[in-house]
Design a protein around this motif. Structure first.
Motif, PDB file in Angstrom:
ATOM      1  N   ARG A 143       0.804  -1.230   0.000  1.00 39.48           N
ATOM      2  CA  ARG A 143       0.000   0.000   0.000  1.00 39.48           C
ATOM      3  C   ARG A 143       0.832   1.273   0.000  1.00 39.48           C
ATOM      4  N   PHE A 144       2.113   1.190   0.411  1.00 39.48           N
ATOM      5  CA  PHE A 144       2.872   2.400   0.659  1.00 39.48           C
ATOM      6  C   PHE A 144       3.841   2.747  -0.477  1.00 39.48           C
ATOM      7  N   ASN A 145       3.687   2.105  -1.635  1.00 36.87           N
ATOM      8  CA  ASN A 145       4.491   2.491  -2.793  1.00 36.87           C
ATOM      9  C   ASN A 145       4.026   3.824  -3.342  1.00 36.87           C
ATOM     10  N   ARG A 146       2.725   4.094  -3.225  1.00 34.84           N
ATOM     11  CA  ARG A 146       2.133   5.361  -3.652  1.00 34.84           C
ATOM     12  C   ARG A 146       1.218   5.871  -2.533  1.00 34.84           C
ATOM     13  N   ASN A 147       1.055   7.190  -2.480  1.00 37.53           N
ATOM     14  CA  ASN A 147       0.170   7.815  -1.482  1.00 37.53           C
ATOM     15  C   ASN A 147       0.522   7.377  -0.064  1.00 37.53           C
ATOM     16  N   ALA A 148       1.832   7.345   0.246  1.00 44.64           N
ATOM     17  CA  ALA A 148       2.255   6.879   1.568  1.00 44.64           C
ATOM     18  C   ALA A 148       1.707   7.773   2.672  1.00 44.64           C
ATOM     19  N   ALA A 149       1.726   9.105   2.460  1.00 45.00           N
ATOM     20  CA  ALA A 149       1.249  10.028   3.499  1.00 45.00           C
ATOM     21  C   ALA A 149      -0.211   9.763   3.825  1.00 45.00           C
ATOM     22  N   LYS A 150      -1.022   9.510   2.804  1.00 46.20           N
ATOM     23  CA  LYS A 150      -2.442   9.222   3.019  1.00 46.20           C
ATOM     24  C   LYS A 150      -2.611   7.938   3.817  1.00 46.20           C
ATOM     25  N   ASN A 151      -1.840   6.908   3.483  1.00 45.78           N
ATOM     26  CA  ASN A 151      -1.974   5.630   4.181  1.00 45.78           C
ATOM     27  C   ASN A 151      -1.504   5.719   5.629  1.00 45.78           C
ATOM     28  N   TYR A 152      -0.434   6.486   5.893  1.00 49.47           N
ATOM     29  CA  TYR A 152      -0.001   6.682   7.277  1.00 49.47           C
ATOM     30  C   TYR A 152      -1.111   7.345   8.091  1.00 49.47           C
ATOM     31  N   ARG A 153      -1.782   8.311   7.478  1.00 47.49           N
ATOM     32  CA  ARG A 153      -2.805   9.072   8.199  1.00 47.49           C
ATOM     33  C   ARG A 153      -3.955   8.181   8.652  1.00 47.49           C
ATOM     34  N   TYR A 154      -4.203   7.107   7.905  1.00 46.48           N
ATOM     35  CA  TYR A 154      -5.329   6.236   8.215  1.00 46.48           C
ATOM     36  C   TYR A 154      -4.943   5.062   9.111  1.00 46.48           C
ATOM     37  N   CYS A 155      -3.686   4.978   9.547  1.00 49.84           N
ATOM     38  CA  CYS A 155      -3.279   3.878  10.429  1.00 49.84           C
ATOM     39  C   CYS A 155      -4.010   3.967  11.765  1.00 49.84           C
ATOM     40  N   CYS A 156      -4.545   2.854  12.218  1.00 45.56           N
ATOM     41  CA  CYS A 156      -5.244   2.825  13.502  1.00 45.56           C
ATOM     42  C   CYS A 156      -5.351   1.368  13.948  1.00 45.56           C
ATOM     43  N   SER A 157      -5.764   1.161  15.180  1.00 46.11           N
ATOM     44  CA  SER A 157      -6.054  -0.191  15.656  1.00 46.11           C
ATOM     45  C   SER A 157      -7.303  -0.713  14.941  1.00 46.11           C
ATOM     46  N   PRO A 158      -7.492  -2.034  14.914  1.00 42.73           N
ATOM     47  CA  PRO A 158      -8.702  -2.586  14.293  1.00 42.73           C
ATOM     48  C   PRO A 158      -9.978  -1.964  14.865  1.00 42.73           C
ATOM     49  N   THR A 159     -10.914  -1.657  13.991  1.00 42.99           N
ATOM     50  CA  THR A 159     -12.192  -1.085  14.386  1.00 42.99           C
ATOM     51  C   THR A 159     -13.321  -1.982  13.883  1.00 42.99           C
ATOM     52  N   LYS A 160     -14.548  -1.615  14.218  1.00 45.04           N
ATOM     53  CA  LYS A 160     -15.704  -2.384  13.769  1.00 45.04           C
ATOM     54  C   LYS A 160     -16.086  -2.056  12.323  1.00 45.04           C
ATOM     55  N   MET A 161     -15.476  -1.003  11.771  1.00 45.83           N
ATOM     56  CA  MET A 161     -15.860  -0.506  10.451  1.00 45.83           C
ATOM     57  C   MET A 161     -14.737  -0.750   9.454  1.00 45.83           C
ATOM     58  N   ILE A 162     -15.085  -1.321   8.296  1.00 46.00           N
ATOM     59  CA  ILE A 162     -14.107  -1.461   7.225  1.00 46.00           C
ATOM     60  C   ILE A 162     -14.515  -0.594   6.042  1.00 46.00           C
TER      61      ILE A 162
END
Length: 487
Positions: free
Chosen positions: A393-412
């Protein structure tokens, strides 16, 4: 109506509505870059990443009345094309939080954790305190002072000489004021923090000096690693005292720690650019790091234990751990079938995975996620290689993917969906993994996306692990955790 803009104007925003409520309302339509609460006017200004995202949001809410906590809110394009610093300063009003950010001005005497605890503890139980230095010097004034001193030696002017004597006496005080002393104070309850702020704001710790400037922090939890004069966890007296010269709370007065992230380079075998990764981290977190993340780890390999050996494989581990970084290779340990080694792209990505996945539930097992003693995984017949996978996922749009990092949630969140996808198709795809509470298919930037809310985090995690990268009508579905609380 104003012409289309990436800034959205929200009206009828009552005091019971928080910033997070507004974020949940607009996050399905794209990345939100700025949010200004205009509490005095019961309004808010919210800036999307681009105009198309704002247009999609307003088109959707033209047909569906947006409501937050039982209150209807009204949205339109703002006359602003972009929110400026002045706009943000005019709208800044701290959201009450149990963590206070304290700046001390005119600090003529040293301030320690014990001093701060004595000042703040009368207003409620203080759980944690972290102190740090933040550069705030008036270096222009310093330069003028030095030049005046030089001019005395050239001119011999008595007035300049007397000025230099006086200024030398105050030189140490001046230097002290060139560095801003700050602290984070975490109370057990938000009400205690509110009381402390209203009581202590603008007060001096000592007569005529050490003035308190108090704001609410936007952090959720302080991470304290050492109990000493600079940081203290009053709920855990057993922490060590050694500080190793680095503040406990990253991102405040220690931004350099973030840029010190070690790239994988030759040792990791992935060849990901350290400088590019540092830039992506900076863009994602705005100079600070999430609470609990140090940004200083250089170990790229993770040991995962307590897996369910009957249901796990390398690709499923890839689906889960690739949320937090690029995967180099994965190895299931044949002599310990419930253990696996996962080599991440660099130390920062490994730290994110350990931090967010430690204790997560998967296939009826609570995962044990820790750094491995092995610096990397040796290639072999029993390793699966992912270094060149286009699914990282981090080959492109790495900043966007870092921003969405979180522990598992009930929502996908599901993306790269076929254009003719329906809500029934989405439900059929993932319903075998748990009880679906709610779901929604929507379009953003001309692309179909979906949200699915499960009854538990474990069910959502299983759906992500099993269905991420699944083919569907010619598309390869991508799934990540959403930080939204409700659809």
């Amino acid at each position: 109506m104003a012409e289309p803009s990436k800034v959205i104007h929200v009206r009828n925003v009552g005091h019971e509505i928080s910033e997070n409520d507004l974020l949940q309302l607009f996050q399905p339509f794209g990345v939100i870059t700025k949010l200004v609460m205009l509490r005095a006017k019961n309004q808010a200004l919210l800036q999307m990443q681009d105009v198309a995202s704002a247009v999609n949001a307003l088109q959707f809410y033209a047909n569906v009345q947006p409501s937050i906590r039982g209150r209807n809110v009204y949205v339109q394009f703002s006359s602003h094309q972009e929110l400026t610093t002045m706009d943000q300063n005019q709208g800044r009003e701290d959201e009450p939080n149990r963590i206070l950010l304290v700046t001390i001005h005119h600090m003529l005497y040293p301030i320690t954790v014990d001093v701060l605890h004595q000042v703040f503890s009368p207003h409620g139980f203080v759980e944690k305190i972290v102190t740090f230095q933040k550069s705030a010097g008036d270096w222009k004034t310093m330069e003028v002072f030095i030049n005046i001193r030089k001019s005395y030696y050239v001119s011999g002017n008595l007035f300049i000489y007397l000025f230099c004597v006086y200024s030398t006496i105050n030189f140490i005080i001046f230097l002290r004021n060139c560095v801003g002393f700050q602290a984070l104070i975490q109370y057990q309850s938000r009400q205690s923090a509110i009381t402390a702020r209203s009581t202590l704001q603008g007060r001096n710790i000592y007569d005529g000096c050490c003035q308190l400037d108090i704001q609410f922090s936007n952090l959720d939890e302080l991470q304290v690693n050492y109990n000493n004069d600079r940081s203290r966890d009053f709920t855990n007296p057993n922490l060590p005292t050694e500080q190793k010269g680095r503040p406990s709370q990253p991102g405040y007065g220690d931004a350099g720690g973030m840029y010190g992230v070690q790239g994988s380079g030759g040792r990791g075998g992935g060849g990901y650019s350290q400088m590019a990764n540092a830039a992506a981290i900076a863009a994602a977190f705005g100079g600070g790091l999430p609470p609990g993340i140090t940004g200083t780890n250089d170990r790229c390999t993770i040991l995962v234990a307590n897996l369910n050996p009957d249901r796990i494989d390398e690709d499923k581990l890839f689906n889960l751990f690739s949320i937090y970084g690029n995967i180099i290779r994965i190895k299931l340990l044949r002599n310990k079938p419930d253990h696996a080694l996962i080599q991440m792209g660099d130390g920062f990505q490994a730290e994110l995975a350990v931090h967010f996945l430690k204790g997560a539930m998967l296939f009826g097992k609570r995962l044990e996620v820790n750094f491995s003693k092995h610096p990397n995984i040796t290639q072999g017949a029993d390793t699966h290689e992912y270094v060149n996978s286009n699914l990282n996922r981090f080959n492109r749009n790495a900043a966007k993917n870092y921003r969405y990092c979180c522990s598992p949630t009930k929502m996908i969140h599901l993306s790269t969906l076929p254009q003719d996808i329906t809500e029934e198709d989405i439900i059929s795809l993932v319903e075998e993994h748990g009880t679906i509470v709610n779901s929604k298919v929507f379009e953003m930037n001309g692309k179909k996306q979906a949200l699915v809310q499960f009854e538990t985090e474990e069910q959502a995690t299983e759906a992500l692990v099993c269905k991420h990268t699944s083919p569907l009508s010619g598309s390869v579905i991508r799934i990540s955790f959403s930080q939204l609380q409700n659809i």
